[in-house]
Design a protein around this motif. Structure first.
Motif, PDB file in Angstrom:
ATOM      1  N   LEU A 174       0.817  -1.211   0.000  1.00 41.21           N
ATOM      2  CA  LEU A 174       0.000   0.000   0.000  1.00 41.21           C
ATOM      3  C   LEU A 174       0.850   1.260   0.000  1.00 41.21           C
ATOM      4  O   LEU A 174       0.370   2.339  -0.326  1.00 41.21           O
ATOM      5  CB  LEU A 174      -0.919  -0.001   1.230  1.00 41.21           C
ATOM      6  CG  LEU A 174      -2.120  -0.946   1.176  1.00 41.21           C
ATOM      7  CD1 LEU A 174      -2.838  -0.959   2.513  1.00 41.21           C
ATOM      8  CD2 LEU A 174      -3.080  -0.528   0.067  1.00 41.21           C
ATOM      9  N   LYS A 175       2.122   1.111   0.348  1.00 38.25           N
ATOM     10  CA  LYS A 175       2.994   2.289   0.316  1.00 38.25           C
ATOM     11  C   LYS A 175       3.182   2.804  -1.108  1.00 38.25           C
ATOM     12  O   LYS A 175       3.579   3.959  -1.297  1.00 38.25           O
ATOM     13  CB  LYS A 175       4.343   1.981   0.945  1.00 38.25           C
ATOM     14  CG  LYS A 175       5.175   0.932   0.254  1.00 38.25           C
ATOM     15  CD  LYS A 175       6.496   0.747   0.988  1.00 38.25           C
ATOM     16  CE  LYS A 175       7.311  -0.408   0.392  1.00 38.25           C
ATOM     17  NZ  LYS A 175       6.767  -1.714   0.777  1.00 38.25           N
ATOM     18  N   ILE A 176       2.908   1.941  -2.109  1.00 35.48           N
ATOM     19  CA  ILE A 176       2.948   2.418  -3.490  1.00 35.48           C
ATOM     20  C   ILE A 176       1.855   3.463  -3.706  1.00 35.48           C
ATOM     21  O   ILE A 176       2.059   4.484  -4.365  1.00 35.48           O
ATOM     22  CB  ILE A 176       2.765   1.261  -4.485  1.00 35.48           C
ATOM     23  CG1 ILE A 176       3.804   0.177  -4.212  1.00 35.48           C
ATOM     24  CG2 ILE A 176       2.875   1.753  -5.905  1.00 35.48           C
ATOM     25  CD1 ILE A 176       5.222   0.641  -4.370  1.00 35.48           C
ATOM     26  N   VAL A 177       0.687   3.200  -3.132  1.00 32.68           N
ATOM     27  CA  VAL A 177      -0.416   4.163  -3.237  1.00 32.68           C
ATOM     28  C   VAL A 177      -0.046   5.466  -2.551  1.00 32.68           C
ATOM     29  O   VAL A 177      -0.172   6.549  -3.131  1.00 32.68           O
ATOM     30  CB  VAL A 177      -1.699   3.568  -2.614  1.00 32.68           C
ATOM     31  CG1 VAL A 177      -2.850   4.550  -2.724  1.00 32.68           C
ATOM     32  CG2 VAL A 177      -2.063   2.253  -3.285  1.00 32.68           C
ATOM     33  N   THR A 178       0.416   5.362  -1.317  1.00 35.29           N
ATOM     34  CA  THR A 178       0.755   6.573  -0.573  1.00 35.29           C
ATOM     35  C   THR A 178       1.971   7.280  -1.182  1.00 35.29           C
ATOM     36  O   THR A 178       2.048   8.509  -1.161  1.00 35.29           O
ATOM     37  CB  THR A 178       1.031   6.228   0.900  1.00 35.29           C
ATOM     38  OG1 THR A 178       1.952   5.134   0.968  1.00 35.29           O
ATOM     39  CG2 THR A 178      -0.252   5.818   1.593  1.00 35.29           C
ATOM     40  N   THR A 179       2.913   6.512  -1.733  1.00 29.66           N
ATOM     41  CA  THR A 179       4.066   7.140  -2.382  1.00 29.66           C
ATOM     42  C   THR A 179       3.638   7.934  -3.606  1.00 29.66           C
ATOM     43  O   THR A 179       4.111   9.053  -3.838  1.00 29.66           O
ATOM     44  CB  THR A 179       5.095   6.067  -2.796  1.00 29.66           C
ATOM     45  OG1 THR A 179       5.551   5.381  -1.636  1.00 29.66           O
ATOM     46  CG2 THR A 179       6.282   6.703  -3.486  1.00 29.66           C
ATOM     47  N   GLY A 180       2.731   7.353  -4.414  1.00 27.11           N
ATOM     48  CA  GLY A 180       2.238   8.082  -5.590  1.00 27.11           C
ATOM     49  C   GLY A 180       1.543   9.378  -5.210  1.00 27.11           C
ATOM     50  O   GLY A 180       1.727  10.413  -5.857  1.00 27.11           O
TER      51      GLY A 180
END
Length: 330
Positions: free
Chosen positions: A107-113
């Motif tokens: 989910l850090k991919i979502v927050t990173t984006g």
């Protein structure tokens, strides 16, 4: 050191992180104070970085080191974020299994984006936003448990506290990663000098956290340095080395490579964690988990792969020479 060797090593360390932490528990609890793990990991990273910086200083070309206050003052910020994230990570693994933790970590991919868009003004394509939504769907799918003919008390396979802590961990991880990448690439300073600043701050803040825990508990178990290694086993020391080595590899990738290497390493760690968990913890994978992992990996590929790998673009061809007509203009 080639990037593919670092990526392979990071895959191995990332997949074993949650497994080792779970193995260090006893009856679902930690015999040791898990706040000491990040502290010792920071000390390990600090010693390793200091050694390599000393080696660089002995070479014919001394390393570049910026000592201006306006640059040094930026390093305590990610240290504080990592301090909170490391403690949240241990708390999360008391509620969820290693495979669930590994998938929720994506989910850090979502927050990173989102953070790239908000703070670094990085524009994402429509395909990348679709991949982010697909990742959220895949993560949710992997956690839905099948009920069969029996009624379900809960839709998901872990307590709600585990998912909330996992979401918080993903947000903190993305925030720390974005900020650290900015620090690592903003100048040409030596990587080990930058690590030295980062891990010095990390060691100080983690020690302050231990002192705060002593005051909060009324020194019932004595000062933190007397109980630093209480309850430690070989597995616990492996957790320390794993956490420290992972941090060193990530800093290398942030400096010399890009996020695509780190993300593909994480995606490969998903399957490896699940396979190892089957043998170590008698973990029974569900069809939902398999589908969720596949969706997550497709999402990661959509987000980071070049467009020409995802879309078959028509080949440009020249028209026949006879179709061109010369026109003279006076």
């Amino acid at each position: 050191m080639h990037w593919y060797f670092v990526a392979a090593l990071l895959t191995l360390l990332t997949s074993s992180q949650g497994i080792l932490t779970t193995l260090s528990q006893s009856n679902g609890r930690y015999k040791y104070d898990y706040a000491t793990i990040p502290f010792l990991a920071e000390i390990f990273k600090l010693l390793v970085s200091s050694f390599f910086l000393w080696k660089e200083s002995q070479s014919s070309s001394p390393p570049r080191m910026t000592t201006e206050w306006k640059s040094v003052r930026l390093f305590p910020i990610p240290s504080i974020i990592y301090l909170v994230h490391n403690n949240v990570q241990f708390a999360t693994l008391t509620y969820v299994d290693p495979s669930t933790y590994q998938i929720m970590g994506n989910l850090k991919i979502v927050t990173t984006g989102i953070l790239f868009r908000l703070f670094l003004k990085r524009k994402l394509s429509n395909l990348q936003w679709m991949a982010i939504v697909l990742l959220a769907v895949g993560t949710t799918t992997s956690q839905v448990k099948g009920c069969g003919e029996k009624s379900c008390d809960s839709l998901f396979s872990a307590p709600i506290q585990g998912y909330l802590l996992g979401l918080l961990s993903a947000c903190l991880s993305a925030l720390a990663g974005v900020y650290t990448e900015y620090l690592m690439k903003k100048n040409n300073d030596s990587l080990y000098w930058q690590n030295l600043q980062l891990y010095t701050c990390g060691s100080i803040f983690n020690m302050a956290w231990l002192i705060f825990g002593d005051f909060k508990g009324g020194f019932e178990n004595g000062p933190w340095w007397q109980r630093l290694f209480n309850g430690y086993s070989v597995t616990t020391w492996m957790v320390v080395l794993n956490l420290g080595s992972t941090g060193l590899l990530v800093s290398w990738l942030m400096k010399y490579a890009d996020n695509i290497v780190k993300v593909y390493s994480t995606s490969m760690a998903l399957l490896l964690t699940m396979v190892i968990s089957i043998y170590l913890f008698n973990f029974k994978p569900t069809i939902q988990l398999f589908l969720g992992i596949i969706i997550c990996m497709i999402s990661l590929h959509m987000y980071f792969a070049p467009v020409h790998m995802l879309v078959d673009l028509p080949a440009t061809s020249k028209g026949p020479s006879g179709s061109l007509t010369e026109i003279s203009v006076r």
